[in-house]
Design an enzyme around this catalytic site. Structure first.
Site, PDB file in Angstrom:
ATOM      1  N   ASN A 102       0.866  -1.183   0.000  1.00  0.00           N
ATOM      2  CA  ASN A 102       0.000   0.000   0.000  1.00  0.00           C
ATOM      3  C   ASN A 102       0.904   1.234   0.000  1.00  0.00           C
ATOM      4  O   ASN A 102       1.515   1.552   1.014  1.00  0.00           O
ATOM      5  CB  ASN A 102      -0.895  -0.048   1.248  1.00  0.00           C
ATOM      6  CG  ASN A 102      -1.771   1.186   1.392  1.00  0.00           C
ATOM      7  OD1 ASN A 102      -1.853   2.007   0.476  1.00  0.00           O
ATOM      8  ND2 ASN A 102      -2.421   1.330   2.535  1.00  0.00           N
TER       9      ASN A 102
ATOM     10  N   LYS B  24       0.082   4.289  -0.216  1.00  0.00           N
ATOM     11  CA  LYS B  24      -0.532   5.482   0.378  1.00  0.00           C
ATOM     12  C   LYS B  24      -0.266   6.717  -0.510  1.00  0.00           C
ATOM     13  O   LYS B  24      -0.267   6.587  -1.730  1.00  0.00           O
ATOM     14  CB  LYS B  24      -0.028   5.657   1.814  1.00  0.00           C
ATOM     15  CG  LYS B  24      -0.236   4.375   2.639  1.00  0.00           C
ATOM     16  CD  LYS B  24      -0.112   4.555   4.102  1.00  0.00           C
ATOM     17  CE  LYS B  24      -0.326   3.195   4.776  1.00  0.00           C
ATOM     18  NZ  LYS B  24      -0.341   3.256   6.217  1.00  0.00           N
TER      19      LYS B  24
ATOM     20  N   HIS C 242      -9.877   1.184   4.734  1.00  0.00           N
ATOM     21  CA  HIS C 242      -8.610   1.299   5.470  1.00  0.00           C
ATOM     22  C   HIS C 242      -8.836   2.204   6.686  1.00  0.00           C
ATOM     23  O   HIS C 242      -9.610   3.162   6.616  1.00  0.00           O
ATOM     24  CB  HIS C 242      -7.532   1.890   4.551  1.00  0.00           C
ATOM     25  CG  HIS C 242      -6.169   1.838   5.154  1.00  0.00           C
ATOM     26  ND1 HIS C 242      -5.749   2.743   6.091  1.00  0.00           N
ATOM     27  CD2 HIS C 242      -5.144   0.964   4.990  1.00  0.00           C
ATOM     28  CE1 HIS C 242      -4.515   2.433   6.475  1.00  0.00           C
ATOM     29  NE2 HIS C 242      -4.130   1.361   5.813  1.00  0.00           N
TER      30      HIS C 242
ATOM     31  N   GLU D  15      -7.183   4.520   7.905  1.00  0.00           N
ATOM     32  CA  GLU D  15      -6.936   5.952   7.661  1.00  0.00           C
ATOM     33  C   GLU D  15      -8.157   6.585   6.986  1.00  0.00           C
ATOM     34  O   GLU D  15      -8.468   7.753   7.230  1.00  0.00           O
ATOM     35  CB  GLU D  15      -5.652   6.128   6.821  1.00  0.00           C
ATOM     36  CG  GLU D  15      -4.407   5.896   7.680  1.00  0.00           C
ATOM     37  CD  GLU D  15      -3.189   5.384   6.934  1.00  0.00           C
ATOM     38  OE1 GLU D  15      -3.136   5.487   5.694  1.00  0.00           O
ATOM     39  OE2 GLU D  15      -2.285   4.866   7.612  1.00  0.00           O
TER      40      GLU D  15
ATOM     41  N   GLU E  55      -6.294  -5.351  10.205  1.00  0.00           N
ATOM     42  CA  GLU E  55      -5.280  -4.332  10.468  1.00  0.00           C
ATOM     43  C   GLU E  55      -5.604  -3.623  11.779  1.00  0.00           C
ATOM     44  O   GLU E  55      -6.395  -2.659  11.786  1.00  0.00           O
ATOM     45  CB  GLU E  55      -5.257  -3.303   9.339  1.00  0.00           C
ATOM     46  CG  GLU E  55      -4.862  -3.880   7.990  1.00  0.00           C
ATOM     47  CD  GLU E  55      -4.122  -2.847   7.160  1.00  0.00           C
ATOM     48  OE1 GLU E  55      -2.993  -3.104   6.769  1.00  0.00           O
ATOM     49  OE2 GLU E  55      -4.683  -1.760   6.926  1.00  0.00           O
TER      50      GLU E  55
ATOM     51  N   GLY F 154       1.572   1.844  11.001  1.00  0.00           N
ATOM     52  CA  GLY F 154       2.519   2.954  10.938  1.00  0.00           C
ATOM     53  C   GLY F 154       3.155   3.304  12.269  1.00  0.00           C
ATOM     54  O   GLY F 154       3.782   4.349  12.408  1.00  0.00           O
TER      55      GLY F 154
ATOM     56  N   SER G 186       2.588  -2.464  10.527  1.00  0.00           N
ATOM     57  CA  SER G 186       4.026  -2.488  10.824  1.00  0.00           C
ATOM     58  C   SER G 186       4.701  -3.813  10.474  1.00  0.00           C
ATOM     59  O   SER G 186       5.544  -4.309  11.216  1.00  0.00           O
ATOM     60  CB  SER G 186       4.279  -2.146  12.303  1.00  0.00           C
ATOM     61  OG  SER G 186       3.870  -0.809  12.551  1.00  0.00           O
TER      62      SER G 186
HETATM   63  P1  PGA Z   1       2.291  -0.003   7.816  1.00  0.00           P
HETATM   64  O1  PGA Z   1       0.893   0.243   7.086  1.00  0.00           O
HETATM   65  O2  PGA Z   1       2.846  -1.304   7.265  1.00  0.00           O
HETATM   66  O3  PGA Z   1       3.130   1.188   7.461  1.00  0.00           O
HETATM   67  O4  PGA Z   1       1.991  -0.109   9.276  1.00  0.00           O
HETATM   68  C1  PGA Z   1      -0.013  -0.804   6.844  1.00  0.00           C
HETATM   69  C2  PGA Z   1      -1.250  -0.242   6.191  1.00  0.00           C
HETATM   70  O5  PGA Z   1      -1.641   0.867   6.499  1.00  0.00           O
HETATM   71  O6  PGA Z   1      -1.895  -0.904   5.340  1.00  0.00           O
END
Ligand code: PGA
Length: 262
Positions: A13, A15, A98, A100, A170, A176, A216
């Site tokens: 991803n 982003k 997601h 976010e 997730e 993150g 992460s």
């Molecule tokens: P990350 O993000 O691996 O940076 O924690 C995962 C995601 O948001 O899908």
């Protein structure tokens, strides 16, 4: 180890990162590293890179997709993008729900459900993300939240369509933050989700359902996560931004033994 009937999958991803030239450099570097991989590789790109990504990955096993979409077919929705536009650009999947999007852009379960249904009608494979916040976990509400997000997110989706959807667990507190869920914590949530699918839609779908872990993910925690029986793959944010680190994750999974049918 996950069931051998389910493919092993990794989704990157990106982003809101990368320009055309950065994506071009990335893919030129990345593709030779993963050319022998048996792992299914998906890359969720910013909208502006989808067309380029599709062209540059032609002839490889990499699927290109988006990170969000609107549920309307078209219309006066300034700044939004429709499923048919993504398909037109060559996308084959879309990440939906997601955390976010849920947190920063206030997406509700019912809005996400409309998007899931629109994606399926449009021949885009939805990757539905679910997961609890730290406060919800600490309040002992993890199962309740997962059940609510899954039932509402997949409401009124036919069984045939459900088998097209990919689900990603997730936990919000792991995205993150550098704080990966332990393999045991992740497996427990994945097992709960698979059992829920079995109770709602039957054992056949539950056994075929692809469940990914995200939050992460780093090379160091890949083997332990992928050893869990209900984790079929990974959704990778930060570690997918560099071609080397993403290829290393994919190749680590490629070399792990494949599980038996359970
Ligand atoms: P990350 O993000 O691996 O940076 O924690 C995962 C995601 O948001 O899908």
């Amino acid at each position: 180890m996950p069931d051998s009937r389910r493919p092993r999958m990794v989704i990157g991803n990106w982003k809101m990162y990368k320009t055309h030239s950065e994506a071009e450099r990335y893919l030129t570097d990345f593709i030779p590293h993963i050319k022998d991989s048996t792992v299914e590789i998906y890359l969720a790109m910013p909208y502006t890179l989808i067309d380029l990504g599709v062209r540059l990955t032609k002839g490889t096993s990499i699927a290109i997709g988006a990170q969000n979409m609107n549920d309307a077919s078209e219309g006066a929705f300034t700044g939004e993008i429709a499923a048919r536009m993504l398909v037109d650009a060559g996308a084959s999947f879309v990440i939906l729900g997601h955390s976010e999007r849920r947190t920063l852009f206030h997406e509700s379960d019912s809005m996400i459900n409309r998007k899931v249904k629109k994606a399926l009608q449009s021949n885009l494979r939805p990757v539905l993300c679910v997961g609890e916040s730290l406060a919800e976990r600490e309040a002992g509400k993890t199962h309740e939240i997962l059940e609510q997000q899954l039932k509402n997110g997949l409401a009124d989706v036919s069984i045939d369509h459900l088998s097209q959807a990919i689900l990603a667990y997730e936990p919000v507190w792991a995205i993150g933050t550098g704080e990966t869920a332990t393999p045991q914590v992740a497996e427990e949530a994945h097992r709960f989700i698979r059992q829920l699918i079995e109770s709602l839609w039957g054992v056949d779908l539950a056994q075929r359902q692809i469940l990914l872990y995200g939050g992460s993910v780093r090379l160091a925690n890949v083997p332990a996560l992928m050893e869990q029986p209900d984790i079929d793959g990974l959704l990778v944010g930060g570690a997918s931004l560099l071609p080397d680190s993403f290829a290393q994750i994919i190749n680590a999974i490629h070399t792990l033994p494949i599980g038996k049918e359970t």
